[in-house]
Structures are given as structure tokens and as C-alpha cells.
Write a protein that holds these residues in place. Structure first.
Motif, PDB file in Angstrom:
ATOM      1  N   ILE A 272      34.552  29.302  67.525  1.00  0.00           N
ATOM      2  CA  ILE A 272      35.876  30.529  67.920  1.00  0.00           C
ATOM      3  C   ILE A 272      35.367  31.756  68.232  1.00  0.00           C
ATOM      4  O   ILE A 272      35.474  32.297  68.930  1.00  0.00           O
TER       5      ILE A 272
ATOM      6  N   GLN B  26      32.232  32.800  68.632  1.00  0.00           N
ATOM      7  CA  GLN B  26      31.395  32.938  69.781  1.00  0.00           C
ATOM      8  C   GLN B  26      32.348  33.149  71.209  1.00  0.00           C
ATOM      9  O   GLN B  26      31.701  33.767  71.861  1.00  0.00           O
ATOM     10  N   VAL B  27      33.462  32.707  71.165  1.00  0.00           N
ATOM     11  CA  VAL B  27      34.225  32.877  72.362  1.00  0.00           C
ATOM     12  C   VAL B  27      34.915  34.116  72.621  1.00  0.00           C
ATOM     13  O   VAL B  27      35.237  34.729  73.470  1.00  0.00           O
ATOM     14  N   LEU B  28      35.133  34.665  71.526  1.00  0.00           N
ATOM     15  CA  LEU B  28      35.990  36.037  71.415  1.00  0.00           C
ATOM     16  C   LEU B  28      35.311  37.271  72.089  1.00  0.00           C
ATOM     17  O   LEU B  28      34.128  37.170  72.106  1.00  0.00           O
ATOM     18  N   PRO B  29      36.116  37.790  72.905  1.00  0.00           N
ATOM     19  CA  PRO B  29      35.439  39.127  73.601  1.00  0.00           C
ATOM     20  C   PRO B  29      34.981  39.995  72.571  1.00  0.00           C
ATOM     21  O   PRO B  29      35.823  40.836  72.186  1.00  0.00           O
ATOM     22  N   THR B  30      33.744  39.918  72.086  1.00  0.00           N
ATOM     23  CA  THR B  30      32.983  40.940  70.845  1.00  0.00           C
ATOM     24  C   THR B  30      33.423  42.241  71.061  1.00  0.00           C
ATOM     25  O   THR B  30      34.062  42.945  70.243  1.00  0.00           O
ATOM     26  N   PHE B  31      33.185  43.004  72.152  1.00  0.00           N
ATOM     27  CA  PHE B  31      33.154  44.359  72.207  1.00  0.00           C
ATOM     28  C   PHE B  31      34.563  44.999  72.176  1.00  0.00           C
ATOM     29  O   PHE B  31      34.950  45.610  71.408  1.00  0.00           O
ATOM     30  N   VAL B  32      35.520  44.036  73.023  1.00  0.00           N
ATOM     31  CA  VAL B  32      36.898  44.562  72.882  1.00  0.00           C
ATOM     32  C   VAL B  32      37.529  44.506  71.266  1.00  0.00           C
ATOM     33  O   VAL B  32      38.143  45.454  71.081  1.00  0.00           O
ATOM     34  N   LEU B  33      37.111  43.333  70.537  1.00  0.00           N
ATOM     35  CA  LEU B  33      37.797  43.128  69.269  1.00  0.00           C
ATOM     36  C   LEU B  33      37.129  44.182  68.589  1.00  0.00           C
ATOM     37  O   LEU B  33      37.741  44.850  67.865  1.00  0.00           O
TER      38      LEU B  33
ATOM     39  N   THR C 277      41.947  29.125  68.909  1.00  0.00           N
ATOM     40  CA  THR C 277      41.255  30.308  69.035  1.00  0.00           C
ATOM     41  C   THR C 277      42.396  31.517  69.468  1.00  0.00           C
ATOM     42  O   THR C 277      42.294  32.563  68.936  1.00  0.00           O
TER      43      THR C 277
ATOM     44  N   HIS D  40      35.365  36.870  80.771  1.00  0.00           N
ATOM     45  CA  HIS D  40      35.304  38.098  80.381  1.00  0.00           C
ATOM     46  C   HIS D  40      35.597  39.297  81.425  1.00  0.00           C
ATOM     47  O   HIS D  40      35.376  40.511  81.401  1.00  0.00           O
TER      48      HIS D  40
ATOM     49  N   LEU E 282      43.597  42.662  74.385  1.00  0.00           N
ATOM     50  CA  LEU E 282      42.557  41.919  73.723  1.00  0.00           C
ATOM     51  C   LEU E 282      43.328  40.330  73.562  1.00  0.00           C
ATOM     52  O   LEU E 282      42.419  39.501  73.889  1.00  0.00           O
TER      53      LEU E 282
END
Lengths: 275, 326
Positions: free
Chosen positions: A115, A117-124, B15, B255, B292
């Protein structure tokens, strides 16, 4: 591990990259001790181009850009190194446990890692810092929390591989406990790919910190390269040095860490280097 | 196989739910009282404050509040942006087209260039392989927003051949081919910035996967049959090596809304990324959370679709899944 670093230091590019990082660390520690000038002090005309007096010019408040750059190393390096360290410790602990004992915990941890790994890291990261307020510790925590799954997944598969090698059974016959075997025998043999990945995460973390600061998500009384780029953007037309120089500093630092990470990876998997 | 996909869909929903919870917790963690933020320092009577709390459900226990939040999201109510005086969802959707105009060509071109580069590296080896590795290392290390500033300096300020920012110029034709040309001129620099990173991503994946295929037995057989190196690469290696690239393609597409965030800021491109950055400056939290959540949904959907494509393209994966869940 030592022979790995020896080989790295033997190649000219690896030597330069490593030397550059060492130089940055020395500069961070030594310069404030020897040279006690307040980098925030106004030392000349505003927006003064590079000259003999101010080697890299001055910014919109008349502060010396070279001084600011030197003091900015600290934020970039500490965010990069500390968040990679925290992420690695978390990742190694969780990955080792999951890979060695398996079962439901393994299933659960790996789902969580997927989970993440899927998240948009930078935005979060940007949303969290924007809502909770800036701060170096907070940025380190956010980056580490978003980066540990990469380490955990690699650690898990490596531990899974190592625990099936015969020597583990040999140790078990000596009567040691499972926890002892995991910590003393399996984990040390599974750490090599983590070192390579951890080095790459240092580079990622420095980029994320610089990007957050560029968006204005850093406190104005902390000097950071990304923050310098943020304020330099307004003077792009008449003061190129404010934008070009901090960017070069970020680029070279990240490049050095990425280069070492790649070289460590290549040394670990000679097969992937082509034929 | 269907069981596998049901599982995938289930975890995708989990998720999205995780992000909703993160959003909800963040709202609660923000310093300050929301009612106080609404009425300001004006000395409002206690009755009025209590009524506001009731109206927005702030007097309810946390799980009831979460339920209200979920209900709103399910009805497409992502909140209201006070800074823009518009519902968040309308605001984001209004900007989506501009971002896609920029990002879709970037993904497609980067994939083609990345695969071509790594194929060429694999076929030539030696110096070319080092060049490709250098391009990859460069793309992963350069701060894209800084690259944007440098490109503006060189091409717009010093040489004066391309516009510094924006999407259209006021003096250009408003429609037809002239307007399209004008858009293209504005796209060149931001596209170059986005692609510098994406080419690195695609060529790294493609290179690893091509090297993996090159080491397999059937390539040796093809070469032993007397097929030329180029023909083997084109007909035998490429089709097999492209499969892992599909996953990267799905990830990049997922993305799409946010990967151009920093570049849009530098070039004042009126897309979702710029909206996000402006909202950061204005502390317009509903917009941040809306972006987000929407981008998480997009990522999750794109990943499931990429998985589906995987199994259609590669019969081996389909068969192994069928066997595992039979």
C-alpha cells in the motif's frame, strides 16, 4: 563489505563521489568552528553579482551566497542521512522479522508495504508538512515513514534466501535460539543490498527535502538549498546566480549518493552489468 | 485468474480507504479549532458557536464524524475551497485537462525513447551502455524544478527563442493551427523537464529487463540458429522485455496528475500541480486533500489496469495465475 568499499574507492568516479561527500561532511563540521560569521548577516549590497569580495554574489537581502550554501549543506545532509537511517532501521527490523518467521505477520506487513509503495509519495509528504507545519524533524519523519517499505521488501526476500542456506541449520544444531540465529547469523548476511538501497534513499530524501523547501514548505530561519531556490525564482531575470548555484549544489550531492548506490548495486549483482 | 483480480481490487479499495483515513486524521491534527477559524476573533455568543458545531457535526464522536466524511466523499462532495470560492472537485477537474495535455505526451515519448535507448545500449554495449547509464543517473539526480529554471534562463532569457511560462500568449491566434503552434512553443521546456526524469525511469526498467532476457536460453538458441544480433533483439528480445515496462507505464500514468507538480510551478502551467502549490501557499487544505485522494484513486486504478494488461499480453502469467487459483 570492506572489499566492496575498497573496490568502490579504487574506481576514479567512485573515488570522486565518495571524496565529494566527505568534503561536504567536513565542511559542515569544520567551517562553523573556524569561521564564526553569521550567514544571515547582511554583508554587502543586495543582488550583487559574483566578485572578488563575494565569490558567489549576494542575495536579495545582501547575504553572501557562498556562506548560505555552506550552511545549507547541514540541512540537506542531515535530512538525507537521518531519514535514510531511520527508514533502513525500520525496514530491516520489519523485513527481517517477516522474512524469517513468515506467517500472518509476514502477510500483513507485506500488504502494508505494498500500500505504501502505491501512494503518491511526494504529494503525501507535501500535504502532511503543509497541514502540520514545517520543521526538519517532521520532514525526516515523513520521508522515513514513506521510504521504509522499499527496504523492508528487499530485506525480507534476502532474509528468506539466506535462512535456507545450510549454515543456518548448522547453527541451529548448536542449540542457539531462533532470535539469536536471526540477529547474529542471518541479518548480517542479508544486509548488503540494504546498504546499496539505503544510499539511493539518501539521494531521494535530499531531493524530496529540496522540493518541499522549493514549494515554501520550510521555515524561513533555516537555511536550505531548496529554500534558496524558492526565493531565487523571483529574481531569475536579474540574478541568475541565486537560482543556478544552489541547484548545482543539490544536483552534485544527489548525484554523488546515487552514483555510489548504483556502484554498490552493480558490485552486488555482477550479472546485471551486461555482457 | 478472476480470484486474483478480485483480490487486487479488494486491496485497491483498502489503499484508497487508508488515504481517506490519513486525510481525516490530518484534519483533526491541524492546530487550531475549525469553528474559531470560521468566525475569527469576533466575540461570537456561545449559542452561535454551539450551533456551528452541531451544523458541521463537530459535536459528534470521531467515528460518526468519519462516517459523515465518507458519506460526503461518496456523494462527490470533496469539500469547498474558500480561497477559490468553488467546490474542490470542480476546481480539480477544471485543471485536469491542462495537466494531461502536458503529461500524456511526456509519458509516451519517454517510454519510446527510454526503450529505444536501452535497446541500443544492449545491442552496441561498451561506450553506448555507459552513456545510457549516465543519462539515467543524471535524470534521477537532477532537481526538475531547477532544471526548469536553468532552461528558462538559457532558452527564454538569454536566447529569447521560447516563452518563459504560461500555456498561451495573448497575441497568438486564439484558434486553429496558429493556436496549436503557440501551445507547442509553450510546451517545449516543461516537457523537456518532465521527460528528463521519466526517460531515466523507463530506460532503467527497460535496460534491466532487456539484460534479463538476453541471458535466457531462447536467445542463445536464436543466435545459434544463425539469426543476426539485430533481428534477435527486435523479434525475440524486445517483445519479452517490454512486459515489465507495462507496469512502469501504469505507475507513471497513475501519477499523471501530480508528477508535473514542481514543473508546473516553475512554468506557471495552469494545471493540477499549480493548483496544488497555490493551495499550499493559501493553506487551502480541502484542495490539497482532494488532489491527494483523487490521485491515489487514479494510481490504484491504473495499477489494476496495468496488471490486467500484463496477463493479456503475456500468456505465461495468465497460465500461472490460472494454475495457482484453480
Amino acid at each position: 563489505m570492506r572489499e566492496l568499499f575498497q573496490r568502490l574507492a579504487g574506481s576514479p568516479a567512485g573515488f570522486i563521489a565518495g571524496g565529494f561527500i566527505l568534503l561536504l561532511i567536513v565542511v559542515t563540521i569544520v567551517v562553523p568552528l573556524v569561521h564564526s560569521v553569521n550567514p544571515m548577516a547582511i554583508s554587502g549590497n543586495a543582488l550583487f553579482p559574483p566578485s572578488a569580495q563575494h565569490l558567489l554574489g549576494t542575495d536579495e537581502l545582501g547575504r553572501d551566497v557562498l556562506q548560505l550554501l555552506i550552511h545549507g549543506v547541514r540541512v540537506s545532509l542531515s535530512v538525507g542521512l537521518l531519514s535514510a537511517l531511520v527508514a533502513s532501521v525500520l525496514g530491516v527490523l520489519i523485513g527481517a522479522w517477516a522474512g524469517y518467521f513468515g506467517g500472518r505477520i509476514d502477510m500483513f506487513l507485506m500488504r502494508v508495504a505494498e500500500i505504501f509503495q502505491v501512494l503518491p509519495t511526494f504529494v503525501l509528504a507535501a500535504v502532511i508538512v503543509a497541514m502540520l507545519g514545517p520543521g526538519t524533524t517532521r520532514v525526516i519523519a515523513v520521508i522515513a515513514i514513506l521510504a521504509w517499505p522499499q527496504i523492508a521488501l528487499v530485506m525480507r526476500s534476502e532474509v528468506y534466501r539466506v535462512k535456507q542456506i545450510d549454515f543456518v541449520d548448522a547453527v541451529r544444531c548448536l542449540g542457539y535460539s531462533e532470535i539469536y540465529i536471526l540477529i547474529r547469523e542471518v541479518v548480517p548476511n542479508a544486509l548488503r543490498p540494504v546498504v546499496a538501497l539505503g544510499t539511493l534513499i539518501v539521494g531521494q530524501a535530499i531531493l524530496i527535502e529540496a522540493s518541499l523547501s522549493f514549494l515554501g514548505l520550510s521555515s524561513p530561519d533555516v537555511i536550505s538549498w531548496g529554500g534558496m531556490l524558492n526565493s531565487g525564482q523571483r529574481y531569475l531575470f536579474n540574478a541568475w546566480w541565486l537560482s543556478v548555484l544552489p541547484g548545482i549544489a543539490i544536483f552534485l550531492t544527489v548525484l554523488a549518493f546515487n552514483f555510489i548506490g548504483d556502484a554498490l548495486n552493480a558490485a552486488l549483482n555482477p550479472k546485471d552489468t551486461g555482457r | 485468474m478472476w480470484q486474483y483480480f478480485l483480490k487486487r481490487v479488494f486491496w485497491s479499495i483498502v489503499t484508497i480507504f487508508v488515504i481517506i483515513i490519513v486525510n481525516f486524521v490530518l484534519i483533526k491534527l491541524v492546530p487550531g479549532d475549525p469553528v474559531h477559524a470560521m468566525i475569527g476573533d469576533f466575540p461570537a455568543p456561545q449559542d452561535y458557536i454551539d450551533q456551528l458545531r452541531r451544523d458541521f457535526g463537530l459535536d459528534q464522536p470521531l467515528h460518526v464524524q468519519l462516517w459523515l466524511y465518507l458519506g460526503n466523499l461518496a456523494q462527490g462532495n470533496f469539500g469547498f475551497s474558500f480561497a477559490n470560492r468553488q467546490p474542490v472537485l470542480d476546481l480539480i477537474l477544471g485543471r485536469t485537462v491542462n495537466t494531461l495535455i502536458l503529461i500524456l505526451p511526456a509519458i509516451v515519448f519517454s517510454a519510446i525513447i527510454g526503450i529505444a535507448l536501452s535497446l541500443a545500449a544492449a545491442s552496441r554495449g561498451g561506450g553506448f551502455d555507459i552513456t545510457v547509464s549516465a543519462i539515467t543517473l543524471f535524470g534521477y539526480s537532477i532537481p526538475v524544478f531547477w532544471l526548469g529554471q536553468v532552461l528558462v534562463l538559457i532558452f527564454a532569457i538569454v536566447l529569447g527563442v521560447l516563452p518563459t511560462s504560461g500555456m498561451y500568449s495573448l497575441r497568438a491566434p486564439q484558434s486553429g493551427f496558429g493556436a496549436f503552434l503557440d501551445l507547442l512553443r509553450h510546451m517545449v521546456l516543461p516537457l523537456a523537464c518532465i521527460m528528463a526524469f521519466k526517460i531515466a525511469v523507463f530506460s532503467r526498467t527497460a535496460r534491466a529487463s532487456i539484460l534479463g532476457v538476453l541471458n535466457s536460453d531462447f536467445v542463445m538458441t536464436a543466435r545459434a540458429k544463425g539469426l543476426s544480433r539485430g533481428y534477435t533483439l527486435w523479434r525475440h528480445v524486445l517483445p519479452n522485455a517490454v512486459i515489465p515496462v507495462i507496469a512502469v507505464f501504469g505507475y507513471q500514468f497513475g501519477h499523471a496528475l501530480t508528477s508535473s507538480l514542481l514543473v508546473e510551478t516553475v512554468f506557471a502551467w495552469p494545471g493540477v500541480g499549480q493548483l496544488f502549490v497555490t493551495a499550499v501557499g493559501q493553506r487551502d487544505f480541502p484542495v490539497l486533500q482532494g488532489i491527494l485522494l483523487l490521485s491515489t484513486i487514479l494510481v490504484v486504478v491504473a495499477n489494476v489496469l496495468a496488471d490486467l494488461l500484463y496477463t493479456i499480453v503475456d500468456p505465461r502469467i495468465r497460465r500461472s495465475l490460472g494454475a495457482r487459483h484453480a
